[in-house]
Design a protein around this motif. Structure first.
Motif, mmCIF file in Angstrom:
data_model
loop_
_atom_site.group_PDB
_atom_site.id
_atom_site.type_symbol
_atom_site.label_atom_id
_atom_site.label_comp_id
_atom_site.label_asym_id
_atom_site.label_seq_id
_atom_site.Cartn_x
_atom_site.Cartn_y
_atom_site.Cartn_z
ATOM 1 N N TYR A 20 52.590 29.766 71.588
ATOM 2 C CA TYR A 20 53.181 30.971 71.359
ATOM 3 C C TYR A 20 54.558 30.532 70.908
ATOM 4 N N TYR A 21 55.032 31.013 69.623
ATOM 5 C CA TYR A 21 56.485 31.173 68.942
ATOM 6 C C TYR A 21 56.916 32.495 69.616
ATOM 7 N N LYS A 22 57.894 32.484 70.471
ATOM 8 C CA LYS A 22 58.209 33.881 71.325
ATOM 9 C C LYS A 22 56.973 34.553 71.479
ATOM 10 N N ASN A 23 56.760 35.920 71.099
ATOM 11 C CA ASN A 23 55.442 36.456 71.281
ATOM 12 C C ASN A 23 54.446 36.423 70.583
ATOM 13 N N PHE A 24 54.731 35.510 69.531
ATOM 14 C CA PHE A 24 53.550 35.172 68.390
ATOM 15 C C PHE A 24 52.529 34.253 68.926
ATOM 16 N N LEU A 25 51.354 34.549 68.890
ATOM 17 C CA LEU A 25 50.222 33.431 68.993
ATOM 18 C C LEU A 25 49.793 32.895 67.913
ATOM 19 N N ALA A 26 50.253 31.756 67.660
ATOM 20 C CA ALA A 26 49.947 30.819 66.763
ATOM 21 C C ALA A 26 48.832 30.059 66.719
ATOM 22 N N VAL A 27 48.620 29.687 68.023
ATOM 23 C CA VAL A 27 47.427 28.655 68.095
ATOM 24 C C VAL A 27 46.765 29.436 69.541
ATOM 25 N N GLY A 44 41.655 25.844 56.924
ATOM 26 C CA GLY A 44 42.135 27.229 57.202
ATOM 27 C C GLY A 44 43.260 27.611 55.930
ATOM 28 N N MET A 45 43.396 29.029 55.888
ATOM 29 C CA MET A 45 44.332 29.514 54.767
ATOM 30 C C MET A 45 45.770 29.166 55.416
ATOM 31 N N ASN A 46 46.606 29.410 54.491
ATOM 32 C CA ASN A 46 48.276 29.346 54.847
ATOM 33 C C ASN A 46 48.342 30.048 56.231
ATOM 34 N N GLY A 47 49.071 29.390 57.041
ATOM 35 C CA GLY A 47 49.443 30.180 58.578
ATOM 36 C C GLY A 47 48.369 30.157 59.242
ATOM 37 N N ALA A 48 47.317 29.431 58.950
ATOM 38 C CA ALA A 48 46.116 29.657 60.051
ATOM 39 C C ALA A 48 46.607 28.851 61.514
ATOM 40 N N GLY A 49 47.231 27.832 61.370
ATOM 41 C CA GLY A 49 47.872 27.139 62.520
ATOM 42 C C GLY A 49 47.513 25.845 62.681
ATOM 43 N N LYS A 50 47.314 25.233 61.445
ATOM 44 C CA LYS A 50 46.799 23.867 61.510
ATOM 45 C C LYS A 50 47.910 22.866 61.557
ATOM 46 N N THR A 51 49.100 23.173 61.068
ATOM 47 C CA THR A 51 50.393 22.218 61.268
ATOM 48 C C THR A 51 50.640 22.453 62.637
ATOM 49 N N THR A 52 50.787 23.522 63.168
ATOM 50 C CA THR A 52 51.176 23.718 64.574
ATOM 51 C C THR A 52 50.500 23.174 65.625
ATOM 52 N N THR A 53 49.027 23.152 65.334
ATOM 53 C CA THR A 53 48.326 22.238 65.942
ATOM 54 C C THR A 53 48.456 20.698 65.854
ATOM 55 N N PRO A 90 52.800 13.672 57.394
ATOM 56 C CA PRO A 90 53.107 15.018 57.353
ATOM 57 C C PRO A 90 52.957 15.806 56.374
ATOM 58 N N GLN A 91 52.870 17.004 56.299
ATOM 59 C CA GLN A 91 52.608 17.835 55.154
ATOM 60 C C GLN A 91 53.531 17.529 54.166
ATOM 61 N N PHE A 92 54.933 17.478 54.439
ATOM 62 C CA PHE A 92 55.873 17.125 53.523
ATOM 63 C C PHE A 92 56.434 15.797 53.558
ATOM 64 N N ASP A 167 48.077 15.373 57.154
ATOM 65 C CA ASP A 167 48.247 16.812 56.875
ATOM 66 C C ASP A 167 48.456 17.108 55.242
ATOM 67 N N GLU A 168 47.299 17.519 54.710
ATOM 68 C CA GLU A 168 47.022 17.630 53.365
ATOM 69 C C GLU A 168 47.557 16.299 52.765
ATOM 70 N N PRO A 169 46.953 15.269 52.806
ATOM 71 C CA PRO A 169 47.342 14.058 52.211
ATOM 72 C C PRO A 169 47.005 14.165 50.613
ATOM 73 N N SER A 199 43.264 20.150 55.095
ATOM 74 C CA SER A 199 42.947 20.377 53.809
ATOM 75 C C SER A 199 42.659 21.525 53.149
ATOM 76 N N HIS A 200 43.067 21.691 51.914
ATOM 77 C CA HIS A 200 42.579 23.215 51.274
ATOM 78 C C HIS A 200 41.389 22.920 50.642
ATOM 79 N N SER A 201 41.173 21.601 50.441
ATOM 80 C CA SER A 201 39.779 21.459 49.450
ATOM 81 C C SER A 201 38.633 21.151 50.015
HETATM 82 N N1 LIG Z 1 58.939 27.178 64.291
HETATM 83 C C1 LIG Z 1 58.122 28.424 64.064
HETATM 84 N N2 LIG Z 1 58.558 29.341 64.765
HETATM 85 C C2 LIG Z 1 57.936 30.593 64.472
HETATM 86 N N3 LIG Z 1 56.845 30.841 63.853
HETATM 87 C C3 LIG Z 1 56.110 29.717 63.328
HETATM 88 C C4 LIG Z 1 57.083 28.459 63.487
HETATM 89 N N4 LIG Z 1 56.237 27.503 62.756
HETATM 90 C C5 LIG Z 1 55.150 28.092 62.337
HETATM 91 N N5 LIG Z 1 55.170 29.434 62.803
HETATM 92 C C6 LIG Z 1 54.048 30.298 62.125
HETATM 93 O O1 LIG Z 1 52.889 30.029 62.870
HETATM 94 C C7 LIG Z 1 51.956 30.474 62.158
HETATM 95 C C8 LIG Z 1 51.041 28.829 61.891
HETATM 96 O O2 LIG Z 1 51.677 28.341 61.069
HETATM 97 P P1 LIG Z 1 51.117 26.627 60.463
HETATM 98 O O3 LIG Z 1 52.350 26.148 59.701
HETATM 99 O O4 LIG Z 1 50.913 26.074 61.693
HETATM 100 O O5 LIG Z 1 50.061 27.103 59.418
HETATM 101 P P2 LIG Z 1 49.050 26.358 58.732
HETATM 102 O O6 LIG Z 1 47.763 26.419 58.943
HETATM 103 O O7 LIG Z 1 49.555 24.814 58.795
HETATM 104 O O8 LIG Z 1 49.573 26.770 57.253
HETATM 105 P P3 LIG Z 1 49.810 25.817 55.589
HETATM 106 O O9 LIG Z 1 47.985 25.661 55.261
HETATM 107 O O10 LIG Z 1 50.503 26.879 54.887
HETATM 108 O O11 LIG Z 1 50.545 24.578 56.125
HETATM 109 C C9 LIG Z 1 52.326 30.906 60.948
HETATM 110 O O12 LIG Z 1 52.110 32.449 60.959
HETATM 111 C C10 LIG Z 1 53.731 30.533 61.068
HETATM 112 O O13 LIG Z 1 54.570 31.467 60.109
#
Ligand SMILES: Nc1ncnc2c1ncn2[C@@H]1O[C@H](COP(=O)(O)OP(=O)(O)OP(=O)(O)O)[C@@H](O)[C@H]1O
Length: 329
Positions: A20-27, A44-53, A90-92, A167-169, A199-201
């Motif tokens: 959770y990022y505050k109330n937002f369920l990211a994973v 997964g698409m952008n924002g799916a939660g891969k990097t957070t995982t 890392p992704q960047f 992460d997206e090498p 990966s997105h590929s």
């Molecule tokens: N530090 C943070 N604080 C609040 N929300 C965050 C934070 N980091 C990520 N998020 C949110 O969590 C969700 C998942 O983000 P994440 O970066 O894990 O996605 P992703 O699948 O890696 O996307 P991408 O393919 O663009 O890298 C997104 O909605 C993002 O906005």
């Protein structure tokens, strides 16, 4: 599963991992086990939660609920030991612009505890493996984006960790460089490393991953080998038809309509997915028609209609991906 079993069979175990990022369920409650000799893909698409995982799997981000074990070690309790087992790209690119590749590799090698006298040969070995030896004495700021990604991937291998997160090498790499990196990564996987890749590929996942999961809004939507996912979720076949070039006075739309009518009649339920210039792409949803019969029908169509050529194939991983990710917010 006992700790002994976890450490014996799996390099990485995720149990109900939630963020959770505050109330937002990211994973949301991910469960996964990955063994050595495996390359596991997170799609997964952008924002799916891969990097957070990934960040939770390295210990960079706190896990809200659930557990991660790396080689049987609990990441929360034994983070220092776990981090020694992980290589992370890392992704960047986390590189310092004014250092050369040689200096960068040496610093990372020293940080990872490689003896000083072995740093030079390790750096050169990695530079040969990843094909950037000729740039060894260039500063990071002088490198192309693709070479920076290759260096970041090589850095993940410094210290010979058994588990590698990428992460997206291949972002920003040209097709030839990408293939070179795939070959290097496949060699690593087959040497016993456990690789986790985002990966997105789809092509990359098909080339490298022994299994993969598609993530949508923080959840795993499906998990399995590419072939299994295609068999289970990619219903039917794709049919591509090239329409013959037609003389100016003939109505092209009418000719295309005639082909479309023929396809709809012979393959009930066929969906026209794309119409681009003279190419028509269909998804044939009925996968009970034998290949021989499909070819028979299309050969007949080719004789009687303005069909230049056609091809039939199994649905691609991309179609599976698109069917799952259309609900990503
Ligand atoms: N530090 C943070 N604080 C609040 N929300 C965050 C934070 N980091 C990520 N998020 C949110 O969590 C969700 C998942 O983000 P994440 O970066 O894990 O996605 P992703 O699948 O890696 O996307 P991408 O393919 O663009 O890298 C997104 O909605 C993002 O906005």
């Amino acid at each position: 599963m006992s700790r002994y079993e976890r450490s014996r069979n799996y390099a990485l175990v995720l149990q109900n991992v939630t963020k959770y990022y505050k109330n937002f369920l990211a994973v949301n409650g991910l469960c996964l086990g990955v063994k050595p000799y495996e390359c596991f893909g997170l799609l997964g698409m952008n924002g799916a939660g891969k990097t957070t995982t990934f960040k939770m799997m390295t210990g960079d981000e706190q896990i809200s609920y659930g557990k991660v074990w790396v080689n049987g070690l609990d990441i929360k309790r034994e983070q220092k030991k776990v981090q020694k087992l992980i290589g992370y790209c890392p992704q960047f690119d986390a590189l310092l612009d004014d250092l050369t590749i040689r200096e960068t590799l040496k610093i990372f090698a020293l940080i990872r505890g490689v003896p000083y006298k072995e740093c030079k040969s390790l750096g050169e070995h990695l530079a040969h493996e990843f094909d950037f030896f000729k740039h060894m004495d260039k500063k990071i700021k002088e490198l192309s984006g693709g070479n920076k990604r290759k260096l970041s991937t090589a850095i993940a291998l410094v210290g010979d960790p058994p588990i590698i997160y990428l992460d997206e090498p291949t972002t920003g790499m040209d097709p030839a460089t990408k293939r070179f990196l795939w070959t290097a990564l496949a060699k690593l996987r087959d040497s016993g490393k456990c690789i986790i890749l985002t990966s997105h590929s789809m092509e990359e996942c098909e080339a490298l991953c022994t299994r993969l999961a598609i993530m949508v809004n923080g959840n795993f939507q499906c998990l399995g080998s590419t072939q299994r996912l295609k068999n289970k979720f990619a219903t039917g076949y794709t049919l591509t038809i090239k329409v013959k070039k037609i003389a100016d006075h003939v109505n092209v739309d009418q000719e295309i309509k005639a082909i479309d009518n023929f396809i709809q009649r012979k393959f009930p339920g066929a969906q026209l997915k794309e119409k681009y210039q003279e190419l028509l792409s269909y998804q044939l949803t009925n996968n009970s028609i034998p290949w021989s019969k499909m070819f028979g029908i299309l050969e007949k169509g080719k004789k009687n209609l303005n069909i230049e050529d056609y091809s039939i194939g199994q649905c691609s991983l991309e179609q599976v991906f698109l069917s799952f990710t259309k609900h990503q917010q």
